[in-house]
Scaffold this motif. Structure first.
Motif, PDB file in Angstrom:
ATOM      1  N   HIS A  26       0.815  -1.221   0.000  1.00 47.64           N
ATOM      2  CA  HIS A  26       0.000   0.000   0.000  1.00 47.64           C
ATOM      3  C   HIS A  26       0.845   1.267   0.000  1.00 47.64           C
ATOM      4  O   HIS A  26       0.411   2.298  -0.526  1.00 47.64           O
ATOM      5  CB  HIS A  26      -0.955   0.004   1.207  1.00 47.64           C
ATOM      6  CG  HIS A  26      -0.372   0.609   2.447  1.00 47.64           C
ATOM      7  ND1 HIS A  26       0.328  -0.121   3.391  1.00 47.64           N
ATOM      8  CD2 HIS A  26      -0.338   1.893   2.884  1.00 47.64           C
ATOM      9  CE1 HIS A  26       0.737   0.692   4.358  1.00 47.64           C
ATOM     10  NE2 HIS A  26       0.346   1.896   4.082  1.00 47.64           N
ATOM     11  N   ASP A  27       2.056   1.196   0.570  1.00 49.97           N
ATOM     12  CA  ASP A  27       2.847   2.425   0.629  1.00 49.97           C
ATOM     13  C   ASP A  27       3.519   2.760  -0.702  1.00 49.97           C
ATOM     14  O   ASP A  27       4.265   3.737  -0.790  1.00 49.97           O
ATOM     15  CB  ASP A  27       3.861   2.390   1.780  1.00 49.97           C
ATOM     16  CG  ASP A  27       4.762   1.180   1.765  1.00 49.97           C
ATOM     17  OD1 ASP A  27       4.331   0.108   1.325  1.00 49.97           O
ATOM     18  OD2 ASP A  27       5.927   1.298   2.198  1.00 49.97           O
ATOM     19  N   SER A  70       1.448   6.564   2.769  1.00 48.69           N
ATOM     20  CA  SER A  70       1.827   6.278   1.380  1.00 48.69           C
ATOM     21  C   SER A  70       2.015   7.549   0.579  1.00 48.69           C
ATOM     22  O   SER A  70       2.370   7.489  -0.598  1.00 48.69           O
ATOM     23  CB  SER A  70       0.752   5.405   0.708  1.00 48.69           C
ATOM     24  OG  SER A  70      -0.499   6.083   0.667  1.00 48.69           O
TER      25      SER A  70
END
Length: 410
Positions: free
Chosen positions: A101-102, A369
């Protein structure tokens, strides 16, 4: 084109296949690089080796139901982000890729992903997982796993979970072991592992917007809570509870040798501890600053290329197949990471280790993120290390770090 309602996503496979066939009349053949310039009756999916076997079964089921072929291309996970950003603009990237996700800040900033439509299924996933896969209120992926640190406890040395950081130090001291507790720090510190203590002082890196997303303009790390945390780092460094000499390998080795009742780490270190004969319990990380100690959560999922010619099929495959309880459970079995889908997580929680890490994750926060986070790391760890080592006034060092980060972001 993206579908906007779950009803369309869940429409019969014949309708999906028909729409794809119409859209793909002029499609070219699949590229050797595993690109998305294939005919629209084919989906190309990048996946790492650990997840490939599970997706093979999911792909076969999807093809059987929809008539859409899924081509799996195995990739080195560590190289996916760079390759995806490079290839998508050329039209040679995949339709779908596995992702952390980051990476989303880079993906969205480079225009290489498009939102997915979870529809009513959004509520079926753990909230922190959906938040992590979202940027500026838009969801860009279907999550499948959650990972975070927690407190491992050697039950033979500490029969009960500590209620606070001070309780943990007292219990560790009473156990008579070499270390009251262990956490990896290292020569340049380890902000990831220490972050739960920082948040317990009310000093997140960035503030958040009303939807839970990070506000890049609110650098909260330098608030009064941050200064209190810096003072605590200096105190604990002077007491010997935190040390730059304790690396990840040393922390793990000492805990597995019974040299401490407690270790802050992730699920990746549990199997070796159990092999060493330790009866391990997983507890929440105790607060040092009075507020809840919130570690970072890392979420993995699957995203859709902005250049995919097969967006409807890609969304269907992600939401109704990768997002299914069966697939999420199988991905958990091969990877050991807690499932993002709530029903799959609840089933996996029959394992107390998974349940323990999951309980901590429910109160944790996603790793930022946003692109600005990349400017934080270079100053954060070295400042913590300097404070722990007593190399200056904690507040002055912390504020200099904050000013350096702010300058770098600007």
């Amino acid at each position: 084109m993206m579908v906007n309602k779950k009803g369309l996503l869940a429409a019969g496979a014949v309708a999906v296949a028909a729409s794809l066939a119409l859209a793909g009349c002029s499609g070219a053949g699949s590229s050797k690089s595993g690109g998305s310039d294939a005919a629209s009756s084919t989906l190309t999916v990048w996946v790492d080796a650990d997840r490939a076997a599970v997706l093979k079964d999911a792909a076969a089921a999807f093809t059987k139901e929809s008539g859409v072929t899924v081509k799996l291309v195995q990739k080195d996970f560590g190289k996916i982000q760079e390759q995806f950003i490079a290839q998508v603009p050329t039209g040679k990237g995949p339709d779908v890729t596995i992702a952390a996700h980051d990476w989303l800040g880079n993906f969205v900033g480079n225009g290489v992903v498009q939102p997915v439509e979870l529809g009513d299924t959004a509520k079926d996933f753990q909230k922190v997982a959906v938040t992590a896969m979202s940027v500026e209120g838009k969801t860009y992926g279907v999550p499948y796993s959650i990972e975070n640190v927690a407190l491992l406890r050697n039950t033979a040395l500490a029969p009960t979970a500590p209620a606070s950081y001070d309780d943990m130090i007292a219990a560790g001291t009473a156990a008579g072991t070499e270390f009251p507790f262990l956490v990896q720090v290292g020569p340049e510190s380890d902000p990831y592992h220490l972050y739960p203590f920082q948040t317990s002082f009310g000093a997140p890196v960035f503030g958040t917007n009303s939807d839970g997303s990070y506000n890049a303009g609110d650098l909260s790390i330098g608030n009064t809570g941050g200064e209190a945390y810096a003072a605590w780092l200096a105190k604990e460094g002077a007491a010997g509870h935190l040390s730059v000499n304790v690396t990840g390998d040393i922390a793990k080795e000492k805990f597995n040798a019974g040299a401490s009742p407690f270790l802050i780490t992730g699920p990746w270190n549990v199997p070796d501890a159990q092999k060493a004969g330790i009866d391990v319990a997983v507890d929440p990380i105790p607060s040092a600053g009075g507020q809840t100690a919130q570690p970072f959560v890392g979420v993995q999922g699957f995203v859709v290329s902005a250049k995919s010619k097969n967006a409807i099929a890609a969304n269907e495959f992600l939401v109704n197949y990768i997002g299914s309880e069966k697939v999420q459970t199988e991905l958990y079995k091969v990877g050991g990471r807690a499932p993002a889908l709530t029903s799959a997580f609840e089933a996996a929680s029959a394992d107390p280790i998974t349940a323990g890490f999951g309980a901590v994750a429910a109160k944790a926060v996603p790793m930022p993120s946003i692109p600005q986070m990349g400017k934080v790391w270079q100053f954060w760890g070295v400042t913590e290390a300097a404070i722990i080592s007593g190399q200056g006034d904690p507040a002055a060092l912390w504020q200099k770090m904050t000013a350096d980060i702010q300058t770098a972001i600007k």
